[in-house]
Design a protein around this motif. Structure first.
Motif, mmCIF file in Angstrom:
data_model
loop_
_atom_site.group_PDB
_atom_site.id
_atom_site.type_symbol
_atom_site.label_atom_id
_atom_site.label_comp_id
_atom_site.label_asym_id
_atom_site.label_seq_id
_atom_site.Cartn_x
_atom_site.Cartn_y
_atom_site.Cartn_z
ATOM 1 N N ALA A 218 0.815 -1.209 0.000
ATOM 2 C CA ALA A 218 0.000 0.000 0.000
ATOM 3 C C ALA A 218 0.850 1.262 0.000
ATOM 4 N N TRP B 127 2.510 -1.262 -6.653
ATOM 5 C CA TRP B 127 1.243 -1.451 -7.371
ATOM 6 C C TRP B 127 0.871 -0.149 -8.070
ATOM 7 N N GLN C 195 -4.044 0.689 -6.745
ATOM 8 C CA GLN C 195 -4.378 0.124 -5.440
ATOM 9 C C GLN C 195 -5.710 -0.622 -5.483
ATOM 10 N N GLU C 196 -6.602 -0.238 -6.421
ATOM 11 C CA GLU C 196 -7.868 -0.960 -6.555
ATOM 12 C C GLU C 196 -7.609 -2.401 -6.994
ATOM 13 N N ARG D 97 -4.870 -4.064 -6.385
ATOM 14 C CA ARG D 97 -4.281 -4.735 -5.219
ATOM 15 C C ARG D 97 -5.362 -5.178 -4.237
ATOM 16 N N GLN D 98 -6.327 -4.299 -3.980
ATOM 17 C CA GLN D 98 -7.406 -4.664 -3.064
ATOM 18 C C GLN D 98 -8.232 -5.820 -3.629
ATOM 19 N N GLU D 99 -8.424 -5.857 -4.942
ATOM 20 C CA GLU D 99 -9.159 -6.959 -5.560
ATOM 21 C C GLU D 99 -8.411 -8.273 -5.386
ATOM 22 N N LEU E 186 -6.237 -9.006 -2.994
ATOM 23 C CA LEU E 186 -6.259 -9.391 -1.580
ATOM 24 C C LEU E 186 -7.636 -9.927 -1.176
ATOM 25 N N ARG E 187 -8.711 -9.334 -1.720
ATOM 26 C CA ARG E 187 -10.046 -9.847 -1.407
ATOM 27 C C ARG E 187 -10.224 -11.273 -1.930
#
Length: 677
Positions: free
Chosen positions: A306, A311, A314-315, A317-319, A321-322
């Motif tokens: 983060a 990355w 970041q969207e 990256r969050q996808e 990780l989810r």
């Protein structure tokens, strides 16, 4: 005062009778030594009991606890620590157990609720693991219970001694040696043996008196000591084995960890290890990861995606990780990443999995640079955009080429047709030449005889002259009729062959007659080649098939043999054999004794436009037409064999009844369609 007391006692002693003196002396001799012996025995026993029941167990407990607690403290396993201390506290002689870490912080403290009635014995040990002091052990035991036992035994012995003096003082001389001295000496020997640690031989006693009870107690103590020592040895062996197994396990684990680290760091795939959850802090990366992203391991460890700028989005990256949190695994997810050495962003395919570890789950991610593949895909999309136009252009070119090929094929078929027609005409002309010439000669001769006879009639003829004229006319008429009949037969045969070769009419025919007619039309070509064609065709074979294609097949095979088989040779022989296989099939073989077909060409002889005489009379279509007619319209099979130096042999198997009716079409049209296959 002490002197006067001694004087008084001496005076009283001197006044006693011999019996009293003996009895008193015996009593004192028995009582005082027994008292002293009891004292020394009690002291020795107390010391022995303290050593065996307190000091030895205390040493044993200290050894066991220091070894067992070393592993428990090292692995911070408080349950094991508490279990070990609780096991020791079951001994009623244990007052307290205290375990401290290397900073003197109390980890475990166990204490019994009994009040101390004697000076406790304290044992202190350092807890060592792999040469390092990781804690301290303090073990406190009391001797109060042992002293109470000893004092009770002393009281019992004293009472027994008083009762013995009161009841059997008269037999003191006999009993003293038998019931006191001998058992005491035996007990002393046994005690000495026990003191030396010889615990295998049991104690022996004759009487169940105090000395017997003492001997039984000593023997029980011997048994207990033997059991404790055996148990201690067994536990020591078990601990030793466990320690060896643990060391082997640790060694294997160290080797496995070394291999894993070597594989991890030497892997050509970029790999990172992060904490699962929280900020997903990066714990380790391998060399391939450093090379791919241009970042050093020291700079990236302890950072989070983060904040470290890896990355691009970041969207995304969050996808990722989810997905990992929900499924525990991700495969070939594409994301743009930013190297740290100034290079432009790269497209990576990310695959990963969450591993459940003992302390905390770990996240392992693998990165593959697919930037070049992505660019190639874009290039392919660009090429596909113009593909329809290019396909159209290519289709137009192919259509034009196909039209040219079709025209060339039609021209070749026409030439083949004209060549066959020329051969047929030449054969017809040659075969008709003899009967027609004979007829012309006879007619001219008869004409001359008629003129001469007319002149004779005007002058007057004799009967003999008339008879001669009639004989001559009759003979000429016979010759003329025979020649004309022969010409008519030839014309009929040529007409049938011409009709069969010009169309694909299906009819019932005799195979021997059809073959004879075909060979008759080929006669001039055969005689011109200076080679011979022999045929063996049994009579009575009736076929319901297509004589026109059959004539084309035999004509092409015989013509191919005459053209190719006898280069540089004379008097070659082509043999046509026919035999009936069964009620449904007939076999025709066309063989020659020529030079044969090379192995390199054997598999290509039926290919269109393949010929070794191109420009020398060969078009490359003859055998291809044969193959298509045999396997297509005639519904048969065709194969060729050519053993080295033994010529070539074509074998045809045809059904006596063709498989299906075909519309009547001209044969050249049919040949053109077969060439287009």
């Amino acid at each position: 005062m002490n002197t006067s007391l001694g004087t008084t006692l001496f005076q009283r002693w001197t006044k006693l009778s011999m019996r009293q003196t003996l009895m008193l002396g015996a009593g004192l001799g028995i009582f005082l030594p027994a008292l002293l012996l009891t004292y020394f025995q009690t002291t020795s026993r107390l010391e022995t009991e303290v050593n065996q029941r307190v000091r030895v167990p205390m040493q044993l407990y200290s050894d066991v606890l220091s070894r067992g607690l070393a592993i428990a403290i090292w692995t911070v396993d408080k349950d094991v620590t508490t279990g070990l201390t609780d096991a020791v506290m079951r001994n009623p002689d244990v007052v307290s157990v205290t375990v401290r870490d290397e900073f003197q912080k109390v980890l475990v403290h166990k204490k019994s609720g009994l009040a101390l009635q004697s000076t406790p014995l304290i044992e202190r040990r350092s807890i060592v693991h792999e040469g390092l002091v990781i804690g301290y052990l303090e073990l406190e035991l009391t001797t109060a219970r042992i002293q109470a036992d000893i004092f009770r035994d002393i009281a019992k012995q004293a009472l027994a001694l008083v009762a013995q003096l009161a009841i059997s003082f008269a037999l003191i001389w006999l009993l003293f040696d038998w019931r006191m001295m001998r058992p005491l000496r035996a007990l002393q020997a046994d005690a000495s043996r026990l003191a030396r640690g010889e615990l295998t031989q049991p104690l022996q006693w004759r009487h169940a008196d105090e000395l017997g009870t003492l001997a039984q107690g000593l023997d029980h103590m011997r048994t207990e000591l033997s059991s404790l020592i055996a148990e201690r040895d067994q536990k020591n062996d078990a601990l030793t084995q466990e320690l060896l197994v643990r060391r082997r396990t640790e060694a294997a684990l160290s080797v496995s960890q070394a291999k894993f680290l070597a594989i991890f760091d030497g892997s050509p795939v970029a790999i990172s290890v992060s904490q699962m959850g929280g900020a997903f802090t990066i714990l380790d990366v391998n060399g391939a990861w450093e090379r791919l992203f241009g970042r050093s391991r020291e700079a990236i460890l302890g950072t989070s995606g983060a904040h470290n700028g890896m990355w691009v989005s970041q969207e995304v990256r969050q996808e990722v990780l989810r997905t990992l949190e929900q499924k525990g695994v991700i495969s070939r997810h594409q994301a743009w990443m930013q190297p740290g050495d100034g290079r432009p962003s790269i497209l990576c395919e990310i695959s990963g999995q969450v591993l459940a570890m003992a302390e905390q789950p770990m996240l392992i991610l693998a990165y593959e640079d697919v930037t070049d593949n992505h660019q190639q895909a874009l290039n392919i999309l660009g090429l596909n955009a113009t593909l329809e136009r290019r396909v159209g252009e290519r289709t137009q070119e192919l259509s034009e080429a196909l039209a040219q090929l079709t025209t060339a094929q039609s021209e070749l078929v026409r030439k083949e047709k004209m060549s066959a027609l020329g051969s047929l005409v030449a054969g017809v002309a040659h075969e008709l030449n003899t009967p027609v010439g004979n007829s012309l000669t006879v007619a001219s001769t008869l004409q001359e005889h008629v003129k001469a006879f007319t002149s004779d009639v005007e002058k007057g003829i004799t009967r003999s002259r008339l008879n001669a004229f009639l004989t001559t006319v009759g003979e000429g008429s016979d010759i003329l009729m025979h020649s004309l009949h022969r010409a008519a037969e030839l014309v009929a045969s040529f007409k049938q062959v011409a009709v069969d070769q010009a169309s694909v009419n299906r009819r019932v025919f005799q195979l021997d007659a059809a073959v004879a007619e075909i060979l008759l039309t080929l006669g001039p070509s055969i005689r011109k080649s200076q080679h011979a064609v022999h045929s063996v065709v049994p009579a009575g074979i009736t076929m319901d098939s297509y004589p026109g294609p059959l004539a084309q097949i035999l004509t092409n095979l015989i013509g191919n043999a005459l053209l190719h088989a006898f280069d540089g040779r004379e008097n070659g022989v082509v043999t046509l054999n026919v035999r009936r296989l069964n009620d449904a099939q007939v076999e025709l073989t066309v063989c020659d004794n020529g030079s044969g077909i090379p192995d390199a060409n054997l598999a290509r002889v039926f290919d269109p436009f393949f010929t070794t005489k191109f420009g020398q009379g060969g078009s490359g279509l003859g055998l291809n037409i044969v193959y298509n007619l045999v396997t297509g319209m005639m519904g048969g099979e065709l194969k060729v064999d050519s053993p080295p130096g033994q010529g070539a042999c074509f074998t045809i198997r045809l059904p006596l009844v063709a498989p299906a009716a075909a519309p009547e079409v001209p044969l050249p049209t049919l040949l053109g369609s077969t060439l287009g296959r």
